[in-house]
Design an enzyme around this catalytic site. Structure first.
Site, PDB file in Angstrom:
ATOM      1  N   GLU A  99       0.826  -1.215   0.000  1.00  0.00           N
ATOM      2  CA  GLU A  99       0.000   0.000   0.000  1.00  0.00           C
ATOM      3  C   GLU A  99       0.864   1.271   0.000  1.00  0.00           C
ATOM      4  O   GLU A  99       0.669   2.188   0.790  1.00  0.00           O
ATOM      5  CB  GLU A  99      -0.969   0.018   1.183  1.00  0.00           C
ATOM      6  CG  GLU A  99      -2.130  -0.934   1.017  1.00  0.00           C
ATOM      7  CD  GLU A  99      -3.292  -0.643   1.971  1.00  0.00           C
ATOM      8  OE1 GLU A  99      -3.437   0.516   2.430  1.00  0.00           O
ATOM      9  OE2 GLU A  99      -4.059  -1.582   2.253  1.00  0.00           O
TER      10      GLU A  99
ATOM     11  N   ASP B  18       1.300  -8.636   2.862  1.00  0.00           N
ATOM     12  CA  ASP B  18      -0.002  -8.642   3.523  1.00  0.00           C
ATOM     13  C   ASP B  18      -0.831  -9.668   2.757  1.00  0.00           C
ATOM     14  O   ASP B  18      -1.313  -9.399   1.656  1.00  0.00           O
ATOM     15  CB  ASP B  18      -0.632  -7.249   3.460  1.00  0.00           C
ATOM     16  CG  ASP B  18      -2.035  -7.213   4.057  1.00  0.00           C
ATOM     17  OD1 ASP B  18      -2.555  -8.283   4.431  1.00  0.00           O
ATOM     18  OD2 ASP B  18      -2.631  -6.121   4.126  1.00  0.00           O
TER      19      ASP B  18
ATOM     20  N   ASN C 298      -3.597 -11.014   3.811  1.00  0.00           N
ATOM     21  CA  ASN C 298      -5.016 -10.928   4.171  1.00  0.00           C
ATOM     22  C   ASN C 298      -5.572 -12.297   4.562  1.00  0.00           C
ATOM     23  O   ASN C 298      -6.718 -12.636   4.230  1.00  0.00           O
ATOM     24  CB  ASN C 298      -5.830 -10.304   3.026  1.00  0.00           C
ATOM     25  CG  ASN C 298      -5.874  -8.789   3.125  1.00  0.00           C
ATOM     26  OD1 ASN C 298      -6.169  -8.226   4.180  1.00  0.00           O
ATOM     27  ND2 ASN C 298      -5.550  -8.110   2.031  1.00  0.00           N
TER      28      ASN C 298
END
Length: 578
Positions: A318, A465, A467
Site C-alpha cells: 500500500e 499482507d 489478508n
C-alpha cells in the site's frame, strides 16, 4: 578585412600562450551529453548580459566562437548606443577576438567539433575577458523539503542532481532567527550541531516554531562542486507526538546486523488514497485524530520507524506512487537503501522493496500482475485450464489488480549467496479466500520459476499482507506445501463461487515471526494478516523483534493513531544463512 585578419593571426601567435595562462575570472558552463544532439553553453558576456546558447555537438568550434563574438558585439553596441549595421549583424570591425584554449594553453583549432572542443578546464577568451570552461559541472536539479516538520523526527530532503550524487554533495542546515526591531524577512543562523552538515537533519525541540533552510552544494566525488541551491521550509517545525509504538522496538535494532545475517521488514503502510476518504475518517478510523491521518504527518512517523530498524530488506505494501517517489525513496536512499516499485495499474498504490546497497546488488526483477500472468504465461496453463471450469471465480480473479514483486539479490560480500525476495498484497475481502488461493498459487509458481529454474536453488524470502489468518487455507497452503480440493476456503463466498482443486508447491516455508495475535488492529477487527515466509532449508531465524505491547497499540484505542502511522504493524526479524 584580409589585412586585419592576417594581423590578428600574427598577434595570436605571440600572445596566445600568455593569455591562456592568465587566471580566468568568469565561468562558461557547458552541458554536453551523448544522448542529446546539442550542447548548451552559458556565460555572462563582458557587457553583463547572460547568454544561454544551444549548438550542434558536431558543429565546428569556429561557428560557435563566431556566434559568441556576434553576441558580445551586439551587447557592446547596445551599451554604447551605437547604431547597428543595416543587416542587423555587428560590423566585423567591432567583433571582439574570441578564442578557446585547452587546459595546457594550446589554442583549439576552429575545425574541431564542439563536443570535443569544449573540455573541462579550457579557457575561453572574449576580448579581454577570460572564462574557465566547466563541462558538465555538478548541478542540483531539484531540492525540496517535506511539508510537515516534527521535532525529533528526521527531515529527509528530496535531492535530484545532474553530474553529481547526493552522497558527494555538501549540506548546510539553517534555522530561522526572527529579526529584532521588525526587520524585513527572516534572518538565518547555521546549525552548529554535527548533524547540521548531514543530508538528513533531525530538528530538536528548541527549533519548534522556527522554519528551516537547506543549502546544498552539488559534488561529483572528484573534487568538483557546482553552484549551491537553497530551499526554505514552507512552515515551522512542530512539536512531535511524544512516545511512539516503535520506540521500544528500536532498542533491538540500533545497529545493522552482521555480514552473515539479514534483517527483513514487512509492513503494510496504509496508502493515503485509502486513509483520506470520508469512509475512512468516519467509519474505519473515527477514533484517529484527523491530522494524524494526513499523509505528511504519517510520513514523518513512518520514515523514523523504518530508519530506526536498520534493515537490509524492507518490503512495503500500500505504497502510494507519489509517496514512494517524493518521500520514502529519497529518505531511505540517504540511509543506504535502494528502492524498487511496482504499481497496481488500477490504483495509485503498489508494492515497494528496498535493499541495503552495501550488502546486496540487484541481479534481476521479475514482477507480475496476477491477472495478466494467469491469462498469458505458459507457467500457469494447468491452473488456467482448471479455473476455466469455474467461470465466476475466474472472472473475479481476472478483475483483481493485485501484483507480485520479485527481486533477485546477490550478496556484496559473498557472490555465491543469492536471494529471491518476493513481496505481495493479496485480495482483501473477508469472503475472498478462494480468490487468495488462486493468487498465491500463481505467485508460488512464478517464484518457483525464478528461484528454481532461472537461479537454481536460491533461498526465498516471501513478505506481504496476505489478508489471511493462520487458520486460513492460504496460510495452510503456504506452510504445508499443499491444499486439498475439499478445503472450506474453496467455498468462502458460497456455493455459487465454489472452486474445488488440489494445489501444491515445492517450497519448505515457515513464518519467520510465527503467528502473532494480530498484525492489523482497527476498531472493528484485529487479526494476523502479515507474514515473512522464509525457506527453512536455507535460512533460519536469529531473532524476532517484539511487536508493540497491547497497551501501546491501544493507547489511542486502535490503529492508526497519533503515535502509529498505519493500521498494520511492521514485522521485523533477523535471519541468517544455514
Amino acid at each position: 578585412r584580409g589585412l586585419r585578419a592576417a594581423l590578428a593571426r600574427l598577434g595570436r601567435a605571440g600572445a596566445g600562450g600568455a593569455r591562456a595562462a592568465m587566471e580566468p575570472a568568469e565561468r562558461a558552463v557547458v552541458r554536453c551529453v551523448p544522448s542529446e544532439p546539442k550542447l548548451s553553453l552559458q556565460l555572462v558576456l563582458p557587457d553583463g548580459s547572460a547568454r544561454h546558447m544551444q549548438r550542434d555537438r558536431e558543429e565546428p568550434l569556429g561557428r560557435a566562437l563566431a556566434r559568441i563574438a556576434t553576441n558580445a558585439a551586439k551587447g557592446r553596441g547596445k551599451k554604447s548606443k551605437k547604431p547597428r549595421a543595416e543587416d542587423g549583424e555587428a560590423d566585423e570591425a567591432e567583433l571582439p577576438e574570441v578564442r578557446l584554449f585547452s587546459r595546457d594553453g594550446r589554442e583549439v583549432p576552429e575545425e574541431v567539433p564542439n563536443s570535443a572542443a569544449w573540455q573541462d578546464g579550457a579557457v575561453l577568451h572574449v576580448g579581454t575577458a577570460r572564462y574557465r570552461v566547466e563541462r558538465n559541472p555538478p548541478a542540483v536539479t531539484e531540492l525540496r523539503l517535506p511539508r510537515s516538520l516534527l521535532a525529533g523526527f528526521p527531515v529527509c530532503p528530496k535531492v535530484s542532481a545532474e553530474f553529481a550524487a547526493p552522497e558527494h554533495c555538501l549540506f548546510r542546515w539553517y534555522r530561522e532567527r526572527r529579526p529584532r526591531g521588525g526587520g524585513e524577512g527572516p534572518a538565518w543562523e547555521e546549525e552548529r550541531d554535527p548533524e547540521g552538515s548531514e543530508r538528513v537533519f533531525t530538528p530538536s525541540n528548541a527549533l519548534v516554531g522556527l522554519r528551516l533552510k537547506l543549502r546544498c552544494t552539488p559534488g561529483d566525488g572528484a573534487r568538483r562542486f557546482g553552484p549551491p541551491r537553497e530551499v526554505e521550509s514552507g512552515g515551522p517545525v512542530e512539536a512531535g507526538p511524544g512516545a511512539c509504538t516503535f520506540d521500544s522496538r528500536h532498542l533491538y535494532t540500533r545497529r545493522v546486523c552482521g555480514r552473515g545475517s539479514v534483517r527483513a521488514v514487512s509492513y503494510n503502510v496504509l496508502a493515503d488514497t485509502y486513509a483520506q476518504t470520508e469512509f475512512s475518517r468516519t467509519v474505519l478510523y473515527p477514533y484517529c485524530a484527523p491530522y494524524a491521518l494526513e499523509v505528511d504527518y504519517r510520513q514523518n512517523l513512518l520514515k523514523k520507524e523504518l530508519v530506526g530498524y536498520n534493515a537490509d530488506l524492507i518490503c512495503l505494501q500500500e505504497v502510494d506512487k507519489s509517496v514512494f517517489a517524493e518521500s520514502l525513496a529519497p529518505a531511505l536512499d540517504a540511509f543506504g537503501l535502494e528502492g524498487l516499485f511496482k504499481i497496481k495499474e488500477k490504483q495509485h498504490e503498489g508494492l515497494a522493496t528496498f535493499y541495503r546497497r552495501d550488502k546486496f546488488s540487484l541481479l534481476s526483477q521479475h514482477d507480475i500482475a496476477f491477472c495478466e500472468a494467469l491469462l498469458s504465461d505458459p507457467l500457469h496453463t494447468e491452473l488456467r485450464d482448471k479455473l476455466d471450469q469455474y467461470p465466476a471465480v475466474r472472472d473475479k480473479v481476472l478483475q483483481r489488480s493485485s501484483v507480485l514483486q520479485v527481486s533477485v539479490l546477490q550478496s556484496a560480500t559473498d557472490p555465491s549467496r543469492k536471494l529471491c525476495v518476493a513481496n505481495t498484497h493479496l485480495y482483501w475481502h473477508p469472503k475472498g479466500g478462494n480468490i487468495r488461493l488462486i493468487q498465491i498459487a500463481v505467485a508460488l509458481s512464478h517464484i518457483r520459476y525464478v528461484a528454481c529454474d532461472l537461479y537454481p536453488n536460491i533461498p526465498v524470502i516471501f513478505c506481504g499482507d496476505f489478508n489471511s489468518t493462520p487458520s486460513s487455507g492460504t496460510y495452510g497452503f503456504m506452510s504445508t506445501g499443499g491444499i486439498a480440493e475439499d478445503h472450506e476456503d474453496w467455498v468462502s463466498n458460497g456455493e455459487e463461487e465454489r472452486c474445488n482443486m488440489p494445489l501444491s508447491h515445492p517450497f519448505k516455508l515457515q513464518s519467520a515471526c510465527g503467528e502473532p495475535a494480530y498484525t492489523n488492529y482497527v476498531g472493528g477487527f484485529y487479526g494476523c494478516l502479515d507474514y515473512i515466509f522464509i525457506d527453512k532449508n536455507a535460512l533460519e531465524v536469529e531473532q524476532v523483534i517484539p511487536l508493540p505491547s497491547h497497551e501501546e497499540v491501544t493507547t489511542h484505542q486502535a490503529l492508526p493513531s497519533v503515535s502509529h502511522p498505519s493500521d498494520h504493524i511492521a514485522l521485523v526479524c533477523d535471519l541468517r544463512w544455514k
